[in-house]
Design an enzyme around this catalytic site. Structure first.
Site, PDB file in Angstrom:
ATOM      1  N   ASP A  79       0.842  -1.207   0.000  1.00 62.16           N
ATOM      2  CA  ASP A  79       0.000   0.000   0.000  1.00 62.16           C
ATOM      3  C   ASP A  79       0.874   1.252   0.000  1.00 62.16           C
ATOM      4  O   ASP A  79       0.909   2.015   0.962  1.00 62.16           O
ATOM      5  CB  ASP A  79      -0.919  -0.006   1.237  1.00 62.16           C
ATOM      6  CG  ASP A  79      -1.964  -1.106   1.156  1.00 62.16           C
ATOM      7  OD1 ASP A  79      -2.331  -1.504   0.039  1.00 62.16           O
ATOM      8  OD2 ASP A  79      -2.411  -1.582   2.218  1.00 62.16           O
ATOM      9  N   LYS A 116       0.525  -8.080  -2.469  1.00 66.61           N
ATOM     10  CA  LYS A 116      -0.802  -7.549  -2.789  1.00 66.61           C
ATOM     11  C   LYS A 116      -0.658  -6.173  -3.434  1.00 66.61           C
ATOM     12  O   LYS A 116      -0.047  -5.262  -2.879  1.00 66.61           O
ATOM     13  CB  LYS A 116      -1.642  -7.442  -1.515  1.00 66.61           C
ATOM     14  CG  LYS A 116      -3.040  -6.879  -1.783  1.00 66.61           C
ATOM     15  CD  LYS A 116      -3.933  -7.047  -0.570  1.00 66.61           C
ATOM     16  CE  LYS A 116      -3.977  -5.825   0.303  1.00 66.61           C
ATOM     17  NZ  LYS A 116      -4.871  -4.768  -0.163  1.00 66.61           N
ATOM     18  N   ASP A 119      -5.782  -6.739  -5.573  1.00 67.70           N
ATOM     19  CA  ASP A 119      -6.896  -6.399  -4.675  1.00 67.70           C
ATOM     20  C   ASP A 119      -7.593  -5.129  -5.143  1.00 67.70           C
ATOM     21  O   ASP A 119      -7.431  -4.062  -4.566  1.00 67.70           O
ATOM     22  CB  ASP A 119      -6.335  -6.235  -3.251  1.00 67.70           C
ATOM     23  CG  ASP A 119      -7.423  -6.009  -2.216  1.00 67.70           C
ATOM     24  OD1 ASP A 119      -8.584  -6.387  -2.472  1.00 67.70           O
ATOM     25  OD2 ASP A 119      -7.104  -5.461  -1.148  1.00 67.70           O
ATOM     26  N   LEU A 120      -8.401  -5.279  -6.214  1.00 67.42           N
ATOM     27  CA  LEU A 120      -9.128  -4.108  -6.726  1.00 67.42           C
ATOM     28  C   LEU A 120     -10.613  -4.179  -6.353  1.00 67.42           C
ATOM     29  O   LEU A 120     -11.392  -3.338  -6.757  1.00 67.42           O
ATOM     30  CB  LEU A 120      -8.927  -3.985  -8.243  1.00 67.42           C
ATOM     31  CG  LEU A 120      -7.467  -3.775  -8.683  1.00 67.42           C
ATOM     32  CD1 LEU A 120      -7.362  -3.659 -10.208  1.00 67.42           C
ATOM     33  CD2 LEU A 120      -6.839  -2.542  -8.049  1.00 67.42           C
ATOM     34  N   LYS A 121     -10.979  -5.174  -5.612  1.00 69.81           N
ATOM     35  CA  LYS A 121     -12.338  -5.316  -5.066  1.00 69.81           C
ATOM     36  C   LYS A 121     -13.426  -4.963  -6.076  1.00 69.81           C
ATOM     37  O   LYS A 121     -14.176  -4.003  -5.902  1.00 69.81           O
ATOM     38  CB  LYS A 121     -12.489  -4.453  -3.799  1.00 69.81           C
ATOM     39  CG  LYS A 121     -11.499  -4.807  -2.700  1.00 69.81           C
ATOM     40  CD  LYS A 121     -11.746  -4.005  -1.432  1.00 69.81           C
ATOM     41  CE  LYS A 121     -10.798  -4.378  -0.311  1.00 69.81           C
ATOM     42  NZ  LYS A 121      -9.409  -3.935  -0.496  1.00 69.81           N
ATOM     43  N   HIS A 153     -16.696  -4.522  -8.016  1.00 61.50           N
ATOM     44  CA  HIS A 153     -18.095  -4.396  -7.590  1.00 61.50           C
ATOM     45  C   HIS A 153     -18.805  -3.586  -8.666  1.00 61.50           C
ATOM     46  O   HIS A 153     -18.713  -2.352  -8.693  1.00 61.50           O
ATOM     47  CB  HIS A 153     -18.157  -3.683  -6.221  1.00 61.50           C
ATOM     48  CG  HIS A 153     -19.557  -3.475  -5.729  1.00 61.50           C
ATOM     49  ND1 HIS A 153     -19.896  -2.469  -4.868  1.00 61.50           N
ATOM     50  CD2 HIS A 153     -20.699  -4.150  -5.994  1.00 61.50           C
ATOM     51  CE1 HIS A 153     -21.190  -2.521  -4.609  1.00 61.50           C
ATOM     52  NE2 HIS A 153     -21.694  -3.543  -5.292  1.00 61.50           N
ATOM     53  N   ASP A 154     -19.478  -4.301  -9.579  1.00 56.72           N
ATOM     54  CA  ASP A 154     -20.102  -3.609 -10.711  1.00 56.72           C
ATOM     55  C   ASP A 154     -21.183  -4.535 -11.265  1.00 56.72           C
ATOM     56  O   ASP A 154     -21.476  -5.582 -10.659  1.00 56.72           O
ATOM     57  CB  ASP A 154     -19.004  -3.307 -11.759  1.00 56.72           C
ATOM     58  CG  ASP A 154     -19.307  -2.068 -12.588  1.00 56.72           C
ATOM     59  OD1 ASP A 154     -20.480  -1.911 -13.012  1.00 56.72           O
ATOM     60  OD2 ASP A 154     -18.397  -1.267 -12.812  1.00 56.72           O
ATOM     61  N   ILE A 155     -21.748  -4.195 -12.405  1.00 58.86           N
ATOM     62  CA  ILE A 155     -22.746  -5.092 -12.983  1.00 58.86           C
ATOM     63  C   ILE A 155     -22.044  -6.403 -13.406  1.00 58.86           C
ATOM     64  O   ILE A 155     -20.841  -6.392 -13.690  1.00 58.86           O
ATOM     65  CB  ILE A 155     -23.483  -4.449 -14.180  1.00 58.86           C
ATOM     66  CG1 ILE A 155     -22.495  -4.021 -15.266  1.00 58.86           C
ATOM     67  CG2 ILE A 155     -24.341  -3.282 -13.727  1.00 58.86           C
ATOM     68  CD1 ILE A 155     -23.158  -3.601 -16.559  1.00 58.86           C
ATOM     69  N   PRO A 156     -22.781  -7.532 -13.436  1.00 58.29           N
ATOM     70  CA  PRO A 156     -22.142  -8.822 -13.696  1.00 58.29           C
ATOM     71  C   PRO A 156     -21.272  -8.859 -14.962  1.00 58.29           C
ATOM     72  O   PRO A 156     -20.148  -9.377 -14.924  1.00 58.29           O
ATOM     73  CB  PRO A 156     -23.329  -9.786 -13.801  1.00 58.29           C
ATOM     74  CG  PRO A 156     -24.389  -9.153 -12.936  1.00 58.29           C
ATOM     75  CD  PRO A 156     -24.216  -7.676 -13.104  1.00 58.29           C
ATOM     76  N   THR A 161     -19.643  -6.539 -16.507  1.00 61.09           N
ATOM     77  CA  THR A 161     -18.396  -5.770 -16.355  1.00 61.09           C
ATOM     78  C   THR A 161     -17.424  -6.496 -15.430  1.00 61.09           C
ATOM     79  O   THR A 161     -16.216  -6.542 -15.691  1.00 61.09           O
ATOM     80  CB  THR A 161     -18.721  -4.361 -15.810  1.00 61.09           C
ATOM     81  OG1 THR A 161     -19.614  -3.737 -16.718  1.00 61.09           O
ATOM     82  CG2 THR A 161     -17.471  -3.507 -15.665  1.00 61.09           C
ATOM     83  N   ARG A 192      -1.932  -7.731  13.510  1.00 57.87           N
ATOM     84  CA  ARG A 192      -1.111  -6.798  14.287  1.00 57.87           C
ATOM     85  C   ARG A 192      -0.235  -7.571  15.268  1.00 57.87           C
ATOM     86  O   ARG A 192      -0.739  -8.109  16.262  1.00 57.87           O
ATOM     87  CB  ARG A 192      -2.023  -5.814  15.070  1.00 57.87           C
ATOM     88  CG  ARG A 192      -2.826  -4.871  14.181  1.00 57.87           C
ATOM     89  CD  ARG A 192      -1.890  -3.899  13.470  1.00 57.87           C
ATOM     90  NE  ARG A 192      -2.569  -3.019  12.521  1.00 57.87           N
ATOM     91  CZ  ARG A 192      -2.675  -3.269  11.212  1.00 57.87           C
ATOM     92  NH1 ARG A 192      -2.177  -4.367  10.686  1.00 57.87           N
ATOM     93  NH2 ARG A 192      -3.265  -2.399  10.408  1.00 57.87           N
ATOM     94  N   GLY A 226       0.150  -5.335   6.079  1.00 58.12           N
ATOM     95  CA  GLY A 226       0.608  -4.096   5.438  1.00 58.12           C
ATOM     96  C   GLY A 226       1.501  -3.312   6.362  1.00 58.12           C
ATOM     97  O   GLY A 226       2.704  -3.577   6.473  1.00 58.12           O
ATOM     98  N   ARG A 227       0.892  -2.370   7.090  1.00 60.99           N
ATOM     99  CA  ARG A 227       1.672  -1.413   7.882  1.00 60.99           C
ATOM    100  C   ARG A 227       2.655  -2.022   8.885  1.00 60.99           C
ATOM    101  O   ARG A 227       3.737  -1.457   9.066  1.00 60.99           O
ATOM    102  CB  ARG A 227       0.704  -0.425   8.554  1.00 60.99           C
ATOM    103  CG  ARG A 227       0.115   0.524   7.517  1.00 60.99           C
ATOM    104  CD  ARG A 227      -1.099   1.250   8.010  1.00 60.99           C
ATOM    105  NE  ARG A 227      -2.250   0.353   8.105  1.00 60.99           N
ATOM    106  CZ  ARG A 227      -3.453   0.735   8.502  1.00 60.99           C
ATOM    107  NH1 ARG A 227      -3.655   2.001   8.852  1.00 60.99           N
ATOM    108  NH2 ARG A 227      -4.455  -0.127   8.532  1.00 60.99           N
TER     109      ARG A 227
HETATM  110  O1  C5P Z   1      -1.824  -2.064   6.871  1.00 55.74           O
HETATM  111  P1  C5P Z   1      -2.734  -3.235   7.149  1.00 55.74           P
HETATM  112  O2  C5P Z   1      -1.973  -4.434   7.701  1.00 55.74           O
HETATM  113  O3  C5P Z   1      -3.946  -2.847   7.964  1.00 55.74           O
HETATM  114  O4  C5P Z   1      -3.235  -3.662   5.702  1.00 55.74           O
HETATM  115  C1  C5P Z   1      -4.300  -4.561   5.497  1.00 55.74           C
HETATM  116  C2  C5P Z   1      -4.562  -4.654   4.010  1.00 55.74           C
HETATM  117  O5  C5P Z   1      -5.668  -5.515   3.811  1.00 55.74           O
HETATM  118  C3  C5P Z   1      -4.911  -3.329   3.367  1.00 55.74           C
HETATM  119  O6  C5P Z   1      -4.301  -3.325   2.082  1.00 55.74           O
HETATM  120  C4  C5P Z   1      -6.411  -3.350   3.220  1.00 55.74           C
HETATM  121  O7  C5P Z   1      -6.829  -2.674   2.059  1.00 55.74           O
HETATM  122  C5  C5P Z   1      -6.687  -4.850   3.067  1.00 55.74           C
HETATM  123  N1  C5P Z   1      -8.031  -5.304   3.461  1.00 55.74           N
HETATM  124  C6  C5P Z   1      -8.546  -5.167   4.744  1.00 55.74           C
HETATM  125  N2  C5P Z   1      -9.809  -5.627   5.048  1.00 55.74           N
HETATM  126  C7  C5P Z   1     -10.544  -6.241   4.099  1.00 55.74           C
HETATM  127  C8  C5P Z   1     -10.044  -6.385   2.811  1.00 55.74           C
HETATM  128  C9  C5P Z   1      -8.766  -5.917   2.530  1.00 55.74           C
HETATM  129  O8  C5P Z   1      -7.868  -4.625   5.623  1.00 55.74           O
HETATM  130  N3  C5P Z   1     -11.737  -6.742   4.416  1.00 55.74           N
END
Ligand code: C5P
Length: 214
Positions: A9, A31, A58-60, A62-65, A67, A163, A191-192
């Protein structure tokens, strides 16, 4: 080894490349979400593959079927390992996504881990996606065992909200990497805790070591 997915990210291509090189002993799947894909698109996908790694796009969708189906076809051409759709797109959309042949794995977002919800709602959505031919769901660490129980072992559970230590940020439903893996997560998305660590390589190594099944 494929268990940990590092969420890139970040905006910067060069920084992404450096992160991949540093963390590659511990991570096989990276990702790519809107942030990096909007900046670097196909180039980022190529760079990750050139480094011998796989991509979770991870572009999630969400659109019409129709597309969403074409979007899955397009992602398939990129050669990604997996991609996401939103479960709230409904049955017809989920079935259209799943109908693409020889496609990447499709994981559906149930409820974002930054939102508070009840486990029943997450499980209800997970079951719906399974009946539509989707391969798994993104779910908080707190619902992993329930989903596995209701949807079966083969149904993937991919878990963000990881975490290693207590953090004060936007994630509401969190767990340590070790807990998530013990609960049965097939993949954990981090991520973080790695991106913002003083040494991303060391942070990735620590998480890798705690998630090895003993
Ligand atoms: O930085 P962090 O560890 O919180 O990153 C979690 C990643 O997972 C982010 O890229 C976030 O967009 C993704 N994510 C999420 N919850 C979801 C789907 C994806 O946190 N339900």
């Amino acid at each position: 080894m494929k268990k940990i997915i590092l969420a890139l990210d970040i905006y910067d291509f060069k920084k992404a490349e450096k992160l991949i090189k540093e963390t590659s002993p511990y991570i096989d799947v990276y990702k790519v979400g809107h942030i990096l894909f909007l900046q670097s698109g196909k180039e980022i996908i190529k760079m990750i593959k050139d480094n011998g790694k796989e991509i979770f796009l991870d572009l999630k969708f969400h659109d019409i079927p129709a597309t969403v189906k074409r979007s899955v076809e397009s992602a398939k051409e990129l050669g990604v390992f997996s991609l996401t759709v939103h479960s709230i797109g409904g049955e017809e959309m989920l079935k259209a996504a799943a109908s693409v042949e020889n496609r990447p794995k499709i994981w559906a977002v149930t409820v974002l881990t930054s939102q508070i919800t009840n486990p029943e709602e997450v499980v209800r959505r997970a079951k719906l996606t399974k009946t539509c031919g989707i391969d798994g769901v993104i779910s908080s660490p707190l619902e992993i065992s329930l989903i596995k129980k209701e949807c079966g072992k083969e149904f993937n559970v991919v878990t963000p909200g990881i975490r290693p230590a207590k953090a004060d940020d936007d994630q509401k439903r969190v767990a340590t990497p070790e807990m998530a893996v013990k609960e049965g997560a097939d993949f954990i998305v981090v991520g973080r805790p790695i991106l913002e660590a003083e040494s991303p390589a060391q942070a990735a190594k620590n998480i890798y070591e705690t998630t090895l099944i003993k």
